[in-house]
Design an enzyme around this catalytic site. Structure first.
Site, PDB file in Angstrom:
ATOM      1  N   LYS A 173      40.016  -6.390  -1.616  1.00 37.16           N
ATOM      2  CA  LYS A 173      39.202  -5.398  -1.659  1.00 37.16           C
ATOM      3  C   LYS A 173      38.313  -5.643  -2.967  1.00 37.16           C
ATOM      4  O   LYS A 173      37.055  -5.379  -2.622  1.00 37.16           O
ATOM      5  CB  LYS A 173      39.881  -4.100  -1.615  1.00 37.16           C
TER       6      LYS A 173
ATOM      7  N   SER B 142      43.602   3.168   4.663  1.00 40.59           N
ATOM      8  CA  SER B 142      43.119   3.259   3.361  1.00 40.59           C
ATOM      9  C   SER B 142      41.687   3.670   3.367  1.00 40.59           C
ATOM     10  O   SER B 142      40.844   3.789   2.279  1.00 40.59           O
ATOM     11  CB  SER B 142      43.100   1.845   2.673  1.00 40.59           C
TER      12      SER B 142
END
Length: 815
Positions: A763, A720
């Site tokens: 996140k 990611s």
């Protein structure tokens, strides 16, 4: 038949029996002589009165020609006996329809009965009266005369007409043969019974004799009494005799086998006694007999399956023949103890109340709405289909979010016992499936051990830290769990030590893990995942006020009046001292505050304390977390990435630098293979897109490039960070700094597409805590945005990008 004949011969010992014989009214001879004298019940004594007293009897039926002992205790019946003279008066015997009726009326009695002469009346010391009656003839009630002081009725004698035919003679011969065979096979029946049967010539008398003495229910006996046709009675009795004869022959055959078995057992017993005597002479204390007896009783009490019980008894037989000093003795003894102590048939009863379960979950856990909804659905299905194969739940989330406590809440809401086994660091398959008994010190696996401890075969069994299982030359424990966690297989789970199948289908297994990547695919496929994301700052504050602070106050002996922790202090602790997805460290810091105040109160320095944000530095020390945004951004080559770790979301600062060289790429920062591949893909994409991005292609051949991810002691992996690495390299090559308020996440392809990622909530929470205002996300993650709490999204701007060009426009100061 045995009960009647036994009573008959006991009665003969009483002195009244001689008087009865003198009058021709003995139970059998008088019966036959009376029938022979009148030929049938047609020629009944005309001196029988039309109106007689009725004596209700229960659980028995009196027949003509038979002597029946009766116990009389009811007042009406005693009043009738008071007006009755032995051997002179006649009474009517009628059977009750319901034996439990204490004061029966005519409606409670059958209408057909037997007139009888009272032979003897014996008054007992307890107040009851014992009488012996001799049945005379059948009668039917015609008119009810009185109910007080006892029942009295007008009767009509019923006559029995019999025409002797060859068919009837053959039927009587067949019935006699069957009855004689029954007498021969019946224990405790004297041989005179066969003589009595041969001397009864009248068909009706023969049928009454057999009906009175065969084992039948009262309703059937009453039907035979009411049946006036002797042929039909003998037909029914022949069927009953055939059934009883079959039962007696089978019983006689079984008794023969039992007798042979007993003879063998007696021989073994004699030899065992001789062995005991020899051991006693040798000075050996025979404690083994009691020990073996206790083990045999334990095996019986365990209520184990038949196959397991057979194996246990076989091992017990081996144990009885092995000397106590033999090493094999202790091995078998330990095995039998384990087998007997396992809960083969012991389980708790499920008490699934969906409303109560919801209240327990809400009381024990804050928020987690989606998780609670799935658990309630799970419990509802278990309630509607208790025998169904429920899925294996697996809670996935960072530490401290309440995975284990959720399992405890489920167990409490179902009324089941709770078992927790930590799988972290297990590397030996035998820890799950046990060791074979050939090894010294062998034991069953952890599954069997915990079931033995909780004494229940249907607990809520939590397999904690599934992602921490190891594997080496001793086997793969995760593979051993495949059978345990498969509803199609675990009904016959076999532990290596027990070597017998144990049914685990009633156990509710729940797994927990911090993240899913290390879980083997086969094991992962057997479980249904329930994600427990991290908490926001406001959620942590509410959890602290509702659960953590009261719990720590209680554990440290403090009351609410003695210690008050302000909200600002809790918020500062959350932001500057913990920064975690869960609340475990937050609770530790609250405990530290409570210890500090408890020390002051115990010393007498204070009676109460109020803790604000300015007091935290004195108690907890300097702040452990500060914003690094200002230090890490504002220069070309630095991009802010969002990462998901087992402990929650974090910010990663991707740093790129160039130096004279030949176009090589160097990667540092303790990154995994997947992250290295993302960096290589980003570097290749930058070189391929250099012309379009306005980058001088010649400099790639003159310089080496270095990508570094700080915090090098912490392992990092995952795809990611691909967008951030690409942005960092472009920022360096164009000498354009990235915006300090922008963080990004997303996987990239060599075509420049931005792929979706996981751990979105964690996140976003990390970005919000760090002061980020703009978050770049893959377009295919737009659908996941509603799952993020409104509080976490507040103050953030989300930019969804399809490719790296859109990401650059949002991340760099100039497009």
């Amino acid at each position: 038949m045995a009960s009647y004949l036994n009573n008959l011969f006991i009665v003969e010992e009483n002195d009244w029996f001689g008087d009865a014989m003198a009058k021709g009214t003995t139970p059998i001879d008088g019966y036959v002589e009376a029938d022979e004298a009148r030929g049938s019940e047609n020629d009944i004594d005309p001196h029988v009165p039309n109106v007689i007293g009725i004596l209700p009897i229960r659980n028995t039926v009196a027949y003509p020609g038979t002597v029946t002992p009766l116990t009389v205790g009811r007042e009406r019946s005693k009043a009738l006996l008071a007006d009755t003279k032995p051997n002179e008066s006649l009474i009517g015997l009628l059977t009750q329809r319901n034996p439990d009726t204490d004061t029966p009326g005519f409606a409670d009695l059958y209408s057909v009965g037997t007139t009888a002469s009272v032979l003897k009346i014996i008054k007992m010391p307890q107040g009851s009266v014992n009488i012996f009656v001799h049945g005379i003839a059948r009668f039917k009630i015609v008119e009810r005369i009185a109910t007080e002081p006892y029942l009295k009725a007008r009767i009509k004698l019923l006559t029995v007409k019999t025409k002797m035919t060859k068919q009837l003679q053959a039927l009587m011969v067949s019935v006699r043969q069957s009855a004689n065979r029954v007498v021969a096979l019946s224990p405790n029946v004297p041989e005179e019974a066969s003589v009595l049967l041969e001397n009864i010539e009248d068909p009706s008398s023969l049928a009454d004799f057999l009906a009175a003495n065969l084992s039948m229910d009262v309703v059937k006996k009453q039907e035979l009494l009411a049946q006036l046709d002797p042929v039909k009675r003998l037909d029914e009795l022949s069927v009953i005799l055939a059934h009883q004869l079959e039962v007696l022959e089978l019983s006689h055959k079984i008794q023969g086998r039992v007798r042979d078995s007993i003879d063998k057992s007696q021989r073994e017993y004699f030899l065992q006694e001789q062995l005991k005597a020899i051991q006693s002479e040798l000075g050996q204390q025979d404690m083994r007999t009691e020990e073996l007896k206790e083990l045999r009783q334990n095996i019986a009490n365990a209520r184990m399956p038949k196959a397991v019980e057979t194996e246990a008894l076989r091992e017990l037989d081996r144990l009885s023949k092995i000397p106590a000093a033999s090493p094999e003795y202790s091995v078998i003894r330990t095995y039998l103890d384990w087998v007997c102590e396992l809960p083969w048939s012991v389980q708790t009863e499920d008490r699934i109340d969906i409303g109560q379960a919801q209240r327990i979950l809400n009381r024990d856990h804050y928020d987690l709405t989606k998780v609670k909804k799935r658990i309630l659905e799970f419990l509802a299905v278990r309630k509607l289909n208790p025998k169904g194969k429920s899925p294996i739940l697996c809670f996935i989330g960072p530490p401290g979010v309440g995975k284990t406590s959720l399992g405890r809440s489920i167990a409490r809401s179902m009324g089941r016992k709770f078992v927790r086994v930590s799988l972290g660091g297990i590397r030996d398959e035998a820890d799950i499936r046990g060791h074979r008994r050939t090894y010294i010190g062998a034991l069953p696996g952890r599954v069997m051990q915990e079931l033995r401890k909780c004494h229940s075969r249907n607990p809520v069994f939590m397999l904690d830290e599934l992602d921490k299982i190891g594997a080496d030359f001793r086997g793969d424990p995760a593979s051993a769990l495949l059978e345990v966690l498969d509803p199609e297989q675990n009904s016959t789970f076999s532990d290596h030590y027990l070597d017998q199948p144990f049914d685990l289908s009633a156990v509710m297994f729940i797994g927990t893990a911090n993240y899913t990547e290390p879980i083997p695919p086969a094991l992962f496929d057997r479980m249904e995942l329930i994600e427990l994301p991290g908490y926001t700052e406001t959620e942590k504050l509410r959890i602290a006020k509702r659960y953590l602070v009261p719990r720590q106050l209680k554990e440290h002996g403090l009351s609410k009046s003695q210690l008050t922790i302000r909200d600002e202090a809790i918020r500062t602790t959350i932001n500057s001292y913990t920064r975690e997805a869960g609340v475990r460290n937050l609770e530790r810091h609250i405990a530290a505050i409570c210890r500090s105040v408890a020390t002051q109160i115990a010393k007498g320095d204070k009676r109460r304390a109020t803790i604000g944000a300015k007091d935290l530095a004195r108690i907890l020390g300097p702040a452990q977390h500060e914003s690094e945004l200002a230090l890490r951004t504002g220069i070309p080559g630095v991009a802010t990435a969002l990462a998901y770790t087992p402990v929650g979301g974090e910010l990663l600062f991707i740093e790129s630098a160039s130096m004279p060289g030949k176009g090589n790429l160097q990667l540092t920062g303790h990154i995994g293979d997947v992250m290295k591949e993302s960096a290589q893909a980003a570097f290749s994409l930058v070189k391929a897109s250099a012309k379009r991005l306005g980058i001088d292609e010649k400099q790639f051949a003159k310089a080496d490039y270095h990508i570094h991810v700080p915090a090098g002691a912490i392992p990092k992996d995952g795809p990611s960070a691909g967008v951030a690495m690409f942005t960092s390299l472009v920022s360096l090559l164009l000498q354009k700094p990235t915006r300090p308020d922008v963080a990004m996440t997303g996987e990239i392809t060599l075509r420049g597409l931005v792929m979706p990622i996981g751990g979105l909530k964690e996140k976003v929470l990390a970005a919000k805590q760090a002061g980020i205002t703009t978050v770049l996300l893959p377009m295919r993650n737009r659908k996941d945005l509603p799952e993020i709490p409104t509080e976490a999204r507040k103050g953030l701007r989300f930019v969804f990008v399809r490719n790296v060009e859109e990401a650059l426009k949002a991340a760099l100061d100039a497009a």
